[in-house]
Design a protein around this motif. Structure first.
Motif, short mmCIF file in Angstrom:
data_model
loop_
_atom_site.label_atom_id
_atom_site.label_comp_id
_atom_site.label_asym_id
_atom_site.label_seq_id
_atom_site.Cartn_x
_atom_site.Cartn_y
_atom_site.Cartn_z
N THR A 333 34.47 53.49 48.91
CA THR A 333 33.68 52.80 47.79
C THR A 333 34.42 52.78 46.44
OG1 THR A 333 31.78 54.25 48.88
CG2 THR A 333 31.53 53.40 46.59
N VAL A 334 33.95 51.75 45.77
CA VAL A 334 34.90 51.15 44.63
C VAL A 334 33.61 50.76 43.84
CG1 VAL A 334 36.37 49.93 43.32
CG2 VAL A 334 36.82 50.68 45.80
N ARG A 335 33.59 51.14 42.56
CA ARG A 335 32.29 50.65 41.47
C ARG A 335 33.28 49.98 40.64
NH1 ARG A 335 27.10 50.38 41.41
NH2 ARG A 335 26.16 50.12 39.32
N ARG A 336 32.74 48.43 40.72
CA ARG A 336 33.58 47.44 40.06
C ARG A 336 32.74 46.78 39.11
NH1 ARG A 336 36.41 45.78 44.53
NH2 ARG A 336 38.33 46.89 43.77
N SER A 337 33.18 46.39 37.88
CA SER A 337 32.64 45.57 36.92
C SER A 337 33.42 44.52 36.75
CB SER A 337 32.59 46.54 35.62
OG SER A 337 31.93 48.00 35.89
N TYR A 338 32.57 43.23 36.34
CA TYR A 338 33.38 42.07 36.05
C TYR A 338 32.60 41.62 34.77
CZ TYR A 338 34.31 42.16 41.06
OH TYR A 338 34.66 42.62 42.54
N GLU A 394 41.00 38.51 43.12
CA GLU A 394 41.20 37.90 41.89
C GLU A 394 39.61 37.46 41.12
OE1 GLU A 394 42.99 34.12 43.05
OE2 GLU A 394 44.65 35.21 43.86
N TYR A 395 39.51 37.25 39.88
CA TYR A 395 38.39 37.07 39.27
C TYR A 395 38.73 35.98 38.10
CZ TYR A 395 34.65 38.15 35.91
OH TYR A 395 33.59 37.98 35.09
N ALA A 396 37.87 34.79 38.53
CA ALA A 396 37.93 33.76 37.58
C ALA A 396 36.69 33.67 36.87
CB ALA A 396 37.90 32.23 38.43
N ASP A 397 36.85 33.68 35.27
CA ASP A 397 35.86 33.81 34.37
C ASP A 397 35.74 32.39 33.72
OD1 ASP A 397 34.25 34.03 32.11
OD2 ASP A 397 35.10 35.69 31.41
N THR A 398 34.76 31.76 34.40
CA THR A 398 34.46 30.10 33.99
C THR A 398 34.35 29.90 32.58
OG1 THR A 398 32.29 30.37 34.53
CG2 THR A 398 33.79 29.67 36.30
N ALA A 399 33.61 30.94 31.82
CA ALA A 399 33.43 30.80 30.28
C ALA A 399 34.65 30.93 29.58
CB ALA A 399 32.29 31.82 30.16
N THR A 420 37.63 47.72 36.33
CA THR A 420 36.99 46.87 35.43
C THR A 420 37.86 45.39 35.37
OG1 THR A 420 35.79 48.49 34.41
CG2 THR A 420 36.13 46.26 33.32
N PHE A 421 37.31 44.28 35.58
CA PHE A 421 38.02 43.14 35.46
C PHE A 421 37.34 42.34 33.97
CE2 PHE A 421 38.83 43.54 39.73
CZ PHE A 421 40.18 42.83 39.85
N GLY A 422 38.24 41.81 33.11
CA GLY A 422 38.03 41.17 32.06
C GLY A 422 37.54 41.57 30.70
N ALA A 423 37.80 43.00 30.61
CA ALA A 423 37.54 44.05 29.61
C ALA A 423 38.14 43.50 28.33
CB ALA A 423 37.30 45.45 29.70
#
Length: 663
Positions: A333-338, A394-399, A420-423
């Motif tokens: 189990t992983v708690r993940r934030s984007y 991989e995480y692509a933040d379109t904004a 967490t990704f993108g903080a």
């Protein structure tokens, strides 16, 4: 993934004529650069993003939600092909396989990538020896055991993985080839449409000996074992699935040493397609062999607390039965934030990667899963806890126009660390070796050069690397003992800088700006690293960290990397009021010993017009500072300046404009 699977440009560093260095060369050339992410279009309009590093390039679907058919990935002569199922059927309506060569398309669209270093591509045995060429015949039969009129045959030489690794299209039930005598593996992919979707028969002969006149049969009717979609413990719908075969020795970088075949069904494709395999193929005595099936699920739409399942079955053989449901006791189990920066409607693409740990060293790893999420999503993710299988995201933040990649992880059953990704604001990070696969050293040196593999748009999680997928500009300067030594405009990914022998004090500056940003929120970063180096002296890197830009026998440089954090929300918004900033400073992995002894932080509440120095507390690389965001900052951004230094005299100075937005 690099990882997996992100890349940035190498470039040129030009030495000014006023440099005080002894007879510096006129131009410094970057190492083997694969260029920034390259967008290519295949026949029929299918788009792919080609990324890579040091001559290794991997393609993934750019718009997986729009793909309406399965896509097969295979490799031939060092080139990658993305072949839609209708194109693989052949016929006059479709061009030949060469039209789907994404490696060649990237060469024509964005310029050729440099070849892999010869020292890394040399095979362990057989280099320079003469080959005895022999005749091989492969009979292919369909699901009724009659000669097959369609399908693909993959063939690989197990004695020298780089010599023969080819794909043949069978139309008359037979494939004839002239190849070196030796040990081989073959796979026959056959498919047929039915009223409820496609059925794929995967017939694998993982090991056989080829002599002159050898004849083997690949019969789809022997592929009798179904690979079902497993039932998840909680209600969830399937969003993507894949089937991959790894066959090689894992001895070096490149698909020829691992990844062999990959079939992908993204979210836009009918996921009722069925897979059958021939049981009992493997294990092998020559090289390595893994068969990996993946299934990715999302929680029902409107779930208050979203969750996802990432399930895999990986083994060194094809199984006699595949599980029909997932056992909760075997899941990690992983708690993940984007996190994001746009409005609530902004979507982000999450790409999952699954790879056998032995094959991770090849660095040719492909996405196995695609999921679209609103930016600012937090969800619980469940993984198959397999001891020999690694995962990455991989995480692509379109904004924001950034693409982030994590390192590879092997998960254990039960709770695993949150991620967490993108903080915060994008900034350069050093790659982090985890003993799973290999990474490039962010800042290293051999006897003649400083060498770098730093991407500009990482986040505040150590080991996360990132690039701007849209336009960006990079300005690089290098000072040696206080005098300007070199400049460049192509960033610090896979760049080498020849330097004179001897101990010297260096100051390296990377100023990056995304031209696609709105000019206020996360427009870029400005970082200066100050350090002392004596190239050619020091501990050589271990096997899990590679020397950048084709270098050899590198040692780590003592650069410092800074990671900031605070209690911003998932859209990187910081409300007026009191907050605590944290600063985590780490030295380049495997650098000579040293302790981070001090730091300072400043903040601006008016987009960088005025700065306020904060009272910084802490030590040993971990610091905090309190700040109070005024109500007058509403509609503006919070920008950060920081500095940190260690006991060896290394220092980092960094400015992060528009790190957070004040609502």
């Amino acid at each position: 993934m690099g990882v997996c699977a992100l890349a940035a440009a190498g470039g040129l560093l030009t030495v000014p004529s006023s440099s005080s260095a002894t007879a510096p060369p006129a131009v410094f050339t970057g190492g083997a650069a694969a260029g920034k992410p390259c967008q290519v279009t295949l026949p029929g309009g299918l788009r792919a993003t080609v990324t890579g590093n040091a001559g290794q390039r991997t393609a993934r679907l750019t718009d997986p939600a729009r793909v309406k058919e399965s896509v097969t990935t295979y490799w031939s002569d060092g080139h990658q092909y993305l072949m839609p199922s209708t194109a693989a059927d052949g016929g006059a309506a479709h061009p030949g396989p060469a039209a789907y060569d994404v490696t060649a398309l990237a060469d024509r669209t964005c310029g050729p990538a440099a070849a892999r270093p010869a020292a890394q591509t040399a095979t362990r045995k057989g280099t320079g020896r003469a080959y005895k060429m022999v005749r091989l015949t492969i009979d292919t039969r369909d699901e009724t055991s009659v000669p097959a009129t369609s399908g693909n045959v993959l063939l690989t030489n197990l004695d020298d993985n780089t010599f023969v690794r080819r794909t043949y299209i069978t139309t008359h039930g037979v494939v004839r080839a002239v190849v070196p005598a030796g040990h081989y593996a073959a796979l026959f992919e056959h498919w047929k449409g039915t009223s409820d979707g496609l059925t794929y028969w995967m017939t694998i002969n993982p090991e056989f000996t080829v002599r002159d006149g050898t004849r083997v049969t690949l019969d789809a009717s022997t592929a009798t074992v179904p690979v079902p979609v497993p039932v998840t413990p909680r209600p969830a719908h399937l969003v993507s699935r894949s089937f991959a075969v790894y066959r090689g020795d894992g001895s070096g970088p490149g698909a020829e040493h691992g990844l062999w075949f990959h079939q992908q069904w993204p979210s836009g494709v009918s996921l009722t397609n069925k897979i059958r395999v021939n049981p009992g193929a493997g294990p092998v005595t020559h090289g390595r062999f893994s068969v990996v099936s993946t299934f990715d699920f999302a929680s029902p739409e409107g779930t208050a607390q979203p969750y996802a399942y990432h399930l895999a079955e990986s083994a060194d053989r094809t199984l006699t039965t595949y599980p029909s449901k997932a056992d909760p006791a075997t899941l990690a189990t992983v708690r993940r934030s984007y996190t994001g920066t746009g409005g609530d409607a902004t979507s982000a693409l999450v790409v999952g990667i699954t790879v056998p740990t032995w094959a991770a060293r090849t660095r040719e790893i492909l996405p196995a899963a695609f999921q679209f999420l609103p930016a600012g999503t937090e969800q619980t993710e469940y993984y198959s806890a397999l001891p020999d299988t690694a995962w990455a995201q991989e995480y692509a933040d379109t904004a924001r126009g950034t693409a982030l990649a994590s390192g590879l992880s092997v998960y254990r059953a039960g709770r695993n660390p949150d991620e967490t990704f993108g903080a915060g604001a994008p900034h350069p990070n050093g790659p982090l070796a985890t003993r799973v696969g290999t990474v490039y050293c962010g800042a290293c040196a051999d006897a003649t050069s400083l060498r770098f593999a730093l991407l500009p748009a990482g986040d505040n999680t150590p080991g996360h690397e990132g690039v701007y997928e849209r336009q960006s500009s990079d300005s690089v300067t290098l000072k040696r003992d206080g005098a300007l030594y070199a400049t460049g405009e192509s960033g610090l990914s896979q760049v080498s800088v020849p330097v004179p022998a001897g101990r010297a004090r260096y100051a390296l500056r990377l100023a990056n700006r995304s031209t696609a940003a709105d000019g206020r929120l996360s427009p870029g970063s400005d970082t200066t690293w100050t350090f002392t180096a004596d190239p050619g002296h020091g501990r050589t890197l271990p096997d899990d960290m590679l020397c950048p830009a084709e270098g050899n026998a590198c040692g780590a440089l003592p650069l410092l990397y800074a990671y900031t954090n605070t209690d911003a929300d998932l859209m990187n918004r910081l409300t007026p009021g009191r907050h605590t900033l944290s600063l985590d400073v780490r030295r380049q992995q495997y650098a000579t010993p040293g302790v981070v002894t001090g730091a300072e932080m400043s903040v601006s509440y008016d987009d960088g017009a005025h700065w306020q120095k904060l009272r910084t507390r802490g030590g040993a690389g971990r610091f905090t500072a309190d700040c109070t965001v005024p109500f007058t900052a509403s509609g503006h951004t919070v920008s950060l300046r920081l500095a940190a230094w260690d006991s060896t005299g290394s220092r980092v100075d960094q400015e992060l404009p528009g790190a957070y937005q004040v609502p």
